[in-house]
Design a protein around this motif. Sequence first.
Motif, PDB file in Angstrom:
ATOM      1  N   LYS A  15       0.880  -1.157   0.000  1.00  6.48           N
ATOM      2  CA  LYS A  15       0.000   0.000   0.000  1.00  6.48           C
ATOM      3  C   LYS A  15       0.925   1.215   0.000  1.00  6.48           C
ATOM      4  N   TRP A  16       0.679   2.129  -0.909  1.00  8.52           N
ATOM      5  CA  TRP A  16       1.639   3.217  -1.088  1.00  8.52           C
ATOM      6  C   TRP A  16       0.920   4.558  -1.158  1.00  8.52           C
ATOM      7  N   ALA A  17       1.456   5.570  -0.489  1.00  6.60           N
ATOM      8  CA  ALA A  17       0.854   6.899  -0.568  1.00  6.60           C
ATOM      9  C   ALA A  17       0.866   7.355  -2.023  1.00  6.60           C
ATOM     10  N   GLY A  18      -0.254   7.830  -2.510  1.00  6.99           N
ATOM     11  CA  GLY A  18      -0.320   8.251  -3.904  1.00  6.99           C
ATOM     12  C   GLY A  18      -0.540   7.087  -4.853  1.00  6.99           C
ATOM     13  N   GLY A  19      -0.806   5.906  -4.326  1.00 11.53           N
ATOM     14  CA  GLY A  19      -1.052   4.729  -5.167  1.00 11.53           C
ATOM     15  C   GLY A  19      -2.240   4.984  -6.092  1.00 11.53           C
ATOM     16  N   LYS A  20      -2.152   4.479  -7.318  1.00 13.10           N
ATOM     17  CA  LYS A  20      -3.149   4.848  -8.323  1.00 13.10           C
ATOM     18  C   LYS A  20      -4.213   3.773  -8.566  1.00 13.10           C
ATOM     19  N   SER A  21      -4.308   2.770  -7.713  1.00 16.32           N
ATOM     20  CA  SER A  21      -5.294   1.705  -7.943  1.00 16.32           C
ATOM     21  C   SER A  21      -6.703   2.253  -8.177  1.00 16.32           C
ATOM     22  N   GLY A  49       6.559   3.446  -7.029  1.00 12.74           N
ATOM     23  CA  GLY A  49       5.661   3.247  -5.881  1.00 12.74           C
ATOM     24  C   GLY A  49       5.115   1.836  -5.874  1.00 12.74           C
ATOM     25  N   SER A  50       3.813   1.690  -5.687  1.00 16.42           N
ATOM     26  CA  SER A  50       3.241   0.339  -5.651  1.00 16.42           C
ATOM     27  C   SER A  50       2.984  -0.215  -7.050  1.00 16.42           C
ATOM     28  N   GLY A  51       3.207   0.620  -8.076  1.00 13.74           N
ATOM     29  CA  GLY A  51       3.161   0.111  -9.453  1.00 13.74           C
ATOM     30  C   GLY A  51       1.773  -0.225  -9.986  1.00 13.74           C
ATOM     31  N   TYR A  69      11.640   2.332 -12.004  1.00  8.79           N
ATOM     32  CA  TYR A  69      12.600   3.088 -11.206  1.00  8.79           C
ATOM     33  C   TYR A  69      11.921   3.695  -9.977  1.00  8.79           C
ATOM     34  N   ASP A  70      12.670   3.817  -8.911  1.00 12.13           N
ATOM     35  CA  ASP A  70      12.213   4.610  -7.759  1.00 12.13           C
ATOM     36  C   ASP A  70      13.459   4.967  -6.962  1.00 12.13           C
ATOM     37  N   ASN A  71      13.417   6.113  -6.274  1.00 14.91           N
ATOM     38  CA  ASN A  71      14.587   6.467  -5.469  1.00 14.91           C
ATOM     39  C   ASN A  71      14.386   6.139  -3.997  1.00 14.91           C
ATOM     40  N   ASN A  72      13.378   5.332  -3.699  1.00 14.88           N
ATOM     41  CA  ASN A  72      13.223   4.828  -2.327  1.00 14.88           C
ATOM     42  C   ASN A  72      13.902   3.459  -2.269  1.00 14.88           C
ATOM     43  N   GLY A 195      17.133   4.622  -8.189  1.00 13.38           N
ATOM     44  CA  GLY A 195      17.756   5.874  -8.588  1.00 13.38           C
ATOM     45  C   GLY A 195      16.757   6.910  -9.032  1.00 13.38           C
ATOM     46  N   ASP A 196      17.317   7.993  -9.521  1.00 14.78           N
ATOM     47  CA  ASP A 196      16.511   9.134  -9.902  1.00 14.78           C
ATOM     48  C   ASP A 196      15.767   8.863 -11.211  1.00 14.78           C
ATOM     49  N   TYR A 197      14.577   9.412 -11.309  1.00 20.35           N
ATOM     50  CA  TYR A 197      13.734   9.204 -12.497  1.00 20.35           C
ATOM     51  C   TYR A 197      14.424   9.640 -13.787  1.00 20.35           C
ATOM     52  N   SER A 198      15.364  10.589 -13.651  1.00 24.01           N
ATOM     53  CA  SER A 198      15.954  11.152 -14.864  1.00 24.01           C
ATOM     54  C   SER A 198      16.789  10.134 -15.645  1.00 24.01           C
ATOM     55  N   PHE A 212       4.571   8.663 -15.928  1.00 23.43           N
ATOM     56  CA  PHE A 212       5.186   9.394 -14.813  1.00 23.43           C
ATOM     57  C   PHE A 212       4.148   9.688 -13.738  1.00 23.43           C
ATOM     58  N   ASP A 213       4.454   9.288 -12.532  1.00 21.99           N
ATOM     59  CA  ASP A 213       3.582   9.645 -11.408  1.00 21.99           C
ATOM     60  C   ASP A 213       4.434  10.232 -10.282  1.00 21.99           C
ATOM     61  N   PRO A 214       4.908  11.468 -10.475  1.00 24.07           N
ATOM     62  CA  PRO A 214       5.807  12.058  -9.478  1.00 24.07           C
ATOM     63  C   PRO A 214       5.070  12.344  -8.179  1.00 24.07           C
ATOM     64  N   SER A 227       6.613  12.612   3.089  1.00 22.60           N
ATOM     65  CA  SER A 227       7.632  12.332   2.083  1.00 22.60           C
ATOM     66  C   SER A 227       7.870  10.835   1.984  1.00 22.60           C
ATOM     67  N   TYR A 228       8.173  10.382   0.785  1.00 24.42           N
ATOM     68  CA  TYR A 228       8.385   8.966   0.525  1.00 24.42           C
ATOM     69  C   TYR A 228       9.787   8.558   0.927  1.00 24.42           C
ATOM     70  N   SER A 229      10.649   9.530   1.006  1.00 25.54           N
ATOM     71  CA  SER A 229      12.049   9.229   1.254  1.00 25.54           C
ATOM     72  C   SER A 229      12.681  10.511   1.770  1.00 25.54           C
TER      73      SER A 229
HETATM   74  C1  LIG Z   1       3.037   9.241  -6.340  1.00 25.48           C
HETATM   75  S1  LIG Z   1       4.192   7.970  -5.952  1.00 25.48           S
HETATM   76  C2  LIG Z   1       3.918   6.811  -7.226  1.00 25.48           C
HETATM   77  C3  LIG Z   1       2.743   5.967  -6.929  1.00 25.48           C
HETATM   78  C4  LIG Z   1       2.494   4.846  -7.924  1.00 25.48           C
HETATM   79  N1  LIG Z   1       2.034   5.333  -9.199  1.00 25.48           N
HETATM   80  C5  LIG Z   1       1.493   3.859  -7.346  1.00 25.48           C
HETATM   81  O1  LIG Z   1       0.484   3.522  -7.986  1.00 25.48           O
HETATM   82  O2  LIG Z   1       1.705   3.418  -6.208  1.00 25.48           O
HETATM   83  C6  LIG Z   1       5.748   8.693  -6.319  1.00 25.48           C
HETATM   84  C7  LIG Z   1       6.951   7.764  -6.162  1.00 25.48           C
HETATM   85  O3  LIG Z   1       8.102   8.451  -6.681  1.00 25.48           O
HETATM   86  C8  LIG Z   1       9.236   8.143  -5.889  1.00 25.48           C
HETATM   87  N2  LIG Z   1      10.203   9.243  -6.094  1.00 25.48           N
HETATM   88  C9  LIG Z   1      10.240  10.456  -5.500  1.00 25.48           C
HETATM   89  N3  LIG Z   1      11.231  11.225  -6.020  1.00 25.48           N
HETATM   90  C10 LIG Z   1      11.830  10.468  -6.965  1.00 25.48           C
HETATM   91  C11 LIG Z   1      12.921  10.691  -7.860  1.00 25.48           C
HETATM   92  N4  LIG Z   1      13.585  11.853  -7.885  1.00 25.48           N
HETATM   93  N5  LIG Z   1      13.274   9.706  -8.713  1.00 25.48           N
HETATM   94  C12 LIG Z   1      12.615   8.520  -8.696  1.00 25.48           C
HETATM   95  N6  LIG Z   1      11.572   8.251  -7.875  1.00 25.48           N
HETATM   96  C13 LIG Z   1      11.182   9.205  -7.016  1.00 25.48           C
HETATM   97  C14 LIG Z   1       8.694   7.984  -4.494  1.00 25.48           C
HETATM   98  O4  LIG Z   1       9.542   7.160  -3.732  1.00 25.48           O
HETATM   99  C15 LIG Z   1       7.299   7.376  -4.756  1.00 25.48           C
HETATM  100  O5  LIG Z   1       7.349   5.974  -4.665  1.00 25.48           O
END
Ligand SMILES: C[S@@+](CC[C@H](N)C(=O)[O-])C[C@H]1O[C@@H](n2cnc3c(N)ncnc32)[C@H](O)[C@@H]1O
Length: 308
Positions: A15-21, A49-51, A69-72, A195-198, A212-214, A227-229
Amino acid sequence: VKASAENEAARPFLKWAGGKSQLIDKFQKFYPSGLKNETIHEYYEPFLGSGAVFFDIVNNYKIQSARLYDNNEELILTYKVVQQDVEELIGVLSKIEKQYLDLEQNERKSLYYKVREEFNHTSRKFNQDKYSKNLIHRAAQVIFLNKTCYNGLFRVNSKGSFNSPAGHYKNPTICDSVNLLKVSRILSKAEIIFGDYSKVLDDASAGAFIYFDPPYRPISNTSTFTSYSKHSFGDEQQKQLSKVFTRLDKKGAFLMLSNSDPKNNNPDDNYFDQLYQPFHIARIKARRAINSKASGRGRIYEIVVTNY
Ligand SMILES: C[S@@+](CC[C@H](N)C(=O)[O-])C[C@H]1O[C@@H](n2cnc3c(N)ncnc32)[C@H](O)[C@@H]1O
């Protein structure tokens, strides 16, 4: 949450904050037509996140490879363990589950805080590039804490410690073995990247689909965004992301991005309309997000940006 049945498709295991289910049904009509026509074979999700979207797409379309990718780091190591050592993970997790469910509420709380403390005190110097069996135990802790903490929020403070209090659940499913096995099978075609989304900028090729779901743009200075991290994602980062989006557009990738609509709080706030001005922007009705203190009007919108 009930454990999965054999005939159900794989679904997010955290279960993830901002999860899009909750938004998947509405997102589907925004997917590029190349998924249905089977001309898109590669999928990228830089804020995993939870994908929820990843699972929807691999369950319904012919995707040959995915990069996630995720930076957590805790999130990523947990995915890697599910991908590579799911049976051992289920072994460890089902033991914790049994131990927890056999206890009275008060004792469950103590167990929760014991695991949380151990989790926070274990060295987090994991080498993300090098997979090791030592990660299995930690992944089990991540899933246990996620399923038994208050609100299911995997929240870390500025020092990177997990600090959610214990939740109060009657009969939580901690080890959903059926789903974990399905997730593991699906992850065999995915590359999981810490790592970073970039990084997606170097990796993605023309013709790929990228969603992208920032992290949401903080609503106001007073809102205590979870904050996630350790890293924050403010306006400067949103701007950088829009540049990455534009460069990937030039590369010929199919792009979709979602975010909370700032107009939920201030109807005059055109932040994303300006940032993504050259692209298509739609607004869809969303359910109130966990932790959102957004205005009392009750209706919350999510923006969806696409380049097709
Ligand atoms: C809104 S959530 C994504 C939720 C996902 N779509 C879901 O359904 O659960 C944003 C995610 O981006 C990650 N994140 C934050 N900054 C990031 C960065 N700079 N690069 C990669 N991931 C990052 C967070 O750890 C978090 O898991």
